[in-house]
Design a protein around this motif. Structure first.
Motif, PDB file in Angstrom:
ATOM      1  N   ARG A  83       0.869  -1.181   0.000  1.00  0.00           N
ATOM      2  CA  ARG A  83       0.000   0.000   0.000  1.00  0.00           C
ATOM      3  C   ARG A  83       0.901   1.224   0.000  1.00  0.00           C
ATOM      4  O   ARG A  83       1.835   1.302   0.793  1.00  0.00           O
ATOM      5  CB  ARG A  83      -0.881   0.025   1.258  1.00  0.00           C
ATOM      6  N   VAL A  84       0.612   2.170  -0.871  1.00  0.00           N
ATOM      7  CA  VAL A  84       1.385   3.407  -0.897  1.00  0.00           C
ATOM      8  C   VAL A  84       0.446   4.599  -0.960  1.00  0.00           C
ATOM      9  O   VAL A  84      -0.724   4.459  -1.303  1.00  0.00           O
ATOM     10  CB  VAL A  84       2.382   3.447  -2.094  1.00  0.00           C
ATOM     11  N   SER A  85       0.976   5.767  -0.595  1.00  0.00           N
ATOM     12  CA  SER A  85       0.137   6.964  -0.507  1.00  0.00           C
ATOM     13  C   SER A  85       0.969   8.215  -0.786  1.00  0.00           C
ATOM     14  O   SER A  85       2.174   8.240  -0.510  1.00  0.00           O
ATOM     15  CB  SER A  85      -0.460   7.045   0.906  1.00  0.00           C
ATOM     16  N   LEU A  86       0.322   9.253  -1.328  1.00  0.00           N
ATOM     17  CA  LEU A  86       1.002  10.544  -1.495  1.00  0.00           C
ATOM     18  C   LEU A  86       1.237  11.194  -0.136  1.00  0.00           C
ATOM     19  O   LEU A  86       2.079  12.072   0.005  1.00  0.00           O
ATOM     20  CB  LEU A  86       0.168  11.479  -2.379  1.00  0.00           C
ATOM     21  N   LYS A  87       0.421  10.800   0.851  1.00  0.00           N
ATOM     22  CA  LYS A  87       0.592  11.349   2.214  1.00  0.00           C
ATOM     23  C   LYS A  87       0.800  10.164   3.154  1.00  0.00           C
ATOM     24  O   LYS A  87      -0.082   9.786   3.930  1.00  0.00           O
ATOM     25  CB  LYS A  87      -0.648  12.167   2.613  1.00  0.00           C
ATOM     26  N   ALA A  88       1.976   9.588   3.088  1.00  0.00           N
ATOM     27  CA  ALA A  88       2.233   8.340   3.799  1.00  0.00           C
ATOM     28  C   ALA A  88       2.216   8.534   5.310  1.00  0.00           C
ATOM     29  O   ALA A  88       2.675   9.551   5.833  1.00  0.00           O
ATOM     30  CB  ALA A  88       3.567   7.767   3.368  1.00  0.00           C
ATOM     31  N   ARG A  89       1.694   7.563   5.980  1.00  0.00           N
ATOM     32  CA  ARG A  89       1.811   7.493   7.441  1.00  0.00           C
ATOM     33  C   ARG A  89       3.108   6.765   7.774  1.00  0.00           C
ATOM     34  O   ARG A  89       3.897   7.250   8.549  1.00  0.00           O
ATOM     35  CB  ARG A  89       0.592   6.764   8.023  1.00  0.00           C
ATOM     36  N   ALA A  92       8.430   3.977   6.102  1.00  0.00           N
ATOM     37  CA  ALA A  92       9.275   2.824   5.784  1.00  0.00           C
ATOM     38  C   ALA A  92       8.669   1.952   4.696  1.00  0.00           C
ATOM     39  O   ALA A  92       9.391   1.224   4.025  1.00  0.00           O
ATOM     40  CB  ALA A  92       9.515   1.987   7.032  1.00  0.00           C
ATOM     41  N   ARG A  93       7.338   2.010   4.514  1.00  0.00           N
ATOM     42  CA  ARG A  93       6.796   1.108   3.489  1.00  0.00           C
ATOM     43  C   ARG A  93       5.741   1.709   2.587  1.00  0.00           C
ATOM     44  O   ARG A  93       5.235   1.014   1.723  1.00  0.00           O
ATOM     45  CB  ARG A  93       6.279  -0.184   4.140  1.00  0.00           C
ATOM     46  N   ALA A  94       5.428   2.989   2.741  1.00  0.00           N
ATOM     47  CA  ALA A  94       4.281   3.513   1.983  1.00  0.00           C
ATOM     48  C   ALA A  94       4.618   4.659   1.039  1.00  0.00           C
ATOM     49  O   ALA A  94       3.724   5.308   0.507  1.00  0.00           O
ATOM     50  CB  ALA A  94       3.186   3.953   2.958  1.00  0.00           C
ATOM     51  N   ILE A  95       5.905   4.907   0.805  1.00  0.00           N
ATOM     52  CA  ILE A  95       6.275   5.975  -0.132  1.00  0.00           C
ATOM     53  C   ILE A  95       6.178   5.435  -1.566  1.00  0.00           C
ATOM     54  O   ILE A  95       6.785   4.417  -1.880  1.00  0.00           O
ATOM     55  CB  ILE A  95       7.728   6.464   0.126  1.00  0.00           C
ATOM     56  N   PRO A  96       5.416   6.108  -2.424  1.00  0.00           N
ATOM     57  CA  PRO A  96       5.257   5.599  -3.796  1.00  0.00           C
ATOM     58  C   PRO A  96       6.505   5.820  -4.648  1.00  0.00           C
ATOM     59  O   PRO A  96       7.246   6.780  -4.418  1.00  0.00           O
ATOM     60  CB  PRO A  96       4.092   6.438  -4.353  1.00  0.00           C
ATOM     61  N   GLY A 179      -4.952   6.192  -0.663  1.00  0.00           N
ATOM     62  CA  GLY A 179      -3.741   5.611  -1.252  1.00  0.00           C
ATOM     63  C   GLY A 179      -4.156   4.571  -2.270  1.00  0.00           C
ATOM     64  O   GLY A 179      -5.312   4.556  -2.703  1.00  0.00           O
ATOM     65  N   VAL A 180      -3.210   3.727  -2.633  1.00  0.00           N
ATOM     66  CA  VAL A 180      -3.550   2.629  -3.540  1.00  0.00           C
ATOM     67  C   VAL A 180      -2.990   1.315  -3.018  1.00  0.00           C
ATOM     68  O   VAL A 180      -2.005   1.296  -2.294  1.00  0.00           O
ATOM     69  CB  VAL A 180      -2.976   2.836  -4.969  1.00  0.00           C
ATOM     70  N   ILE A 181      -3.641   0.244  -3.422  1.00  0.00           N
ATOM     71  CA  ILE A 181      -3.024  -1.073  -3.354  1.00  0.00           C
ATOM     72  C   ILE A 181      -2.213  -1.197  -4.630  1.00  0.00           C
ATOM     73  O   ILE A 181      -2.721  -0.920  -5.718  1.00  0.00           O
ATOM     74  CB  ILE A 181      -4.095  -2.189  -3.357  1.00  0.00           C
TER      75      ILE A 181
END
Ligand code: HEC
Length: 187
Positions: A83-89, A92-96, A179-181
């Motif tokens: 899972r990634v997002s433009l506004k990551a929480r 460590a794992r959600a930066i696109p 975000g997206v899967i």
């Protein structure tokens, strides 16, 4: 003889560029199936935990259970799932990456222009890999942990700032894209 030639021509035509398209169609269907298998289970687990023990107790569902489920799906299907997002929480794992970022920006624009967010997806064969992303729309259920910061409970706020000092994943409203899967497979 003429008939045979004709059949030959038809076959040649259908095994030409069309079969590449058929292969990509099949990959799209497979990728969509993999990507859509995670959110319903996650949402059910979130709902269940929030109802039983409250929103704070449900944080581990989004924190630990989601990546665990993604790992299991990867093992079962051979597709990498995240899972990634433009506004990551979770930095460590959600930066696109660049491809995911472009899709996320496109989805945000299209959702703002009125397209139903749940329908937004993109699949593409890039080199020897197939990639697919599907939007995760914000539902009322998400707002307790991703809504405007002044509307979060004190317990949630404390837990978030303790676990995610860099948290960017608040301030959302219903219908926006959280975000997206993102799934990918080497061909
Ligand atoms: C109980 C609190 C809580 C609820 C409710 C919640 N989330 Fe989360 N969410 C989190 C936490 C905590 C993380 C960070 C997970 C991690 O550490 O990888 C997160 C991370 C994410 C991520 C990964 C990208 C990132 O920013 O790290 C997505 C996507 C996401 N949530 C979507 C949703 C959606 C969509 C909903 C509603 C269906 C939802 N969440 C409901 C707490 C919650």
């Amino acid at each position: 003889m003429k008939k045979i030639l004709l059949v030959g021509a038809v076959l040649a035509a259908s095994f030409g560029p069309t079969s590449v398209l058929a292969e990509e169609d099949a990959l799209l269907v497979e990728a969509r199936k993999v990507a859509t298998s995670l959110p319903p289970k996650l949402i059910a687990a979130l709902q269940d935990e929030i109802q039983k023990s409250g929103a704070e107790a449900a944080i581990p569902v989004c924190k630990d259970m989601a990546p665990k489920m993604a790992g299991e799906i990867s093992q079962q299907t051979g597709w990498k799932v995240k899972r990634v997002s433009l506004k990551a929480r979770n930095d460590a794992r959600a930066i696109p990456d660049a491809w995911e970022k472009a899709a996320l920006e496109d989805f945000d624009k299209r959702a703002a222009a009125g397209e139903p967010p749940a329908k937004l997806e993109k699949g593409e064969k890039i080199g020897n890999e197939y990639r697919f992303v599907k939007a995760l729309p914000v539902q009322p259920l998400c707002l307790g942990c991703h809504g405007p910061i002044d509307q979060l409970s004190p317990g949630i706020k404390a837990a978030l700032s303790q676990n995610y000092p860099n948290d960017r994943a608040t301030g959302y409203s219903e219908g926006q894209i959280r975000g997206v899967i993102s799934v990918r497979k080497s061909l």
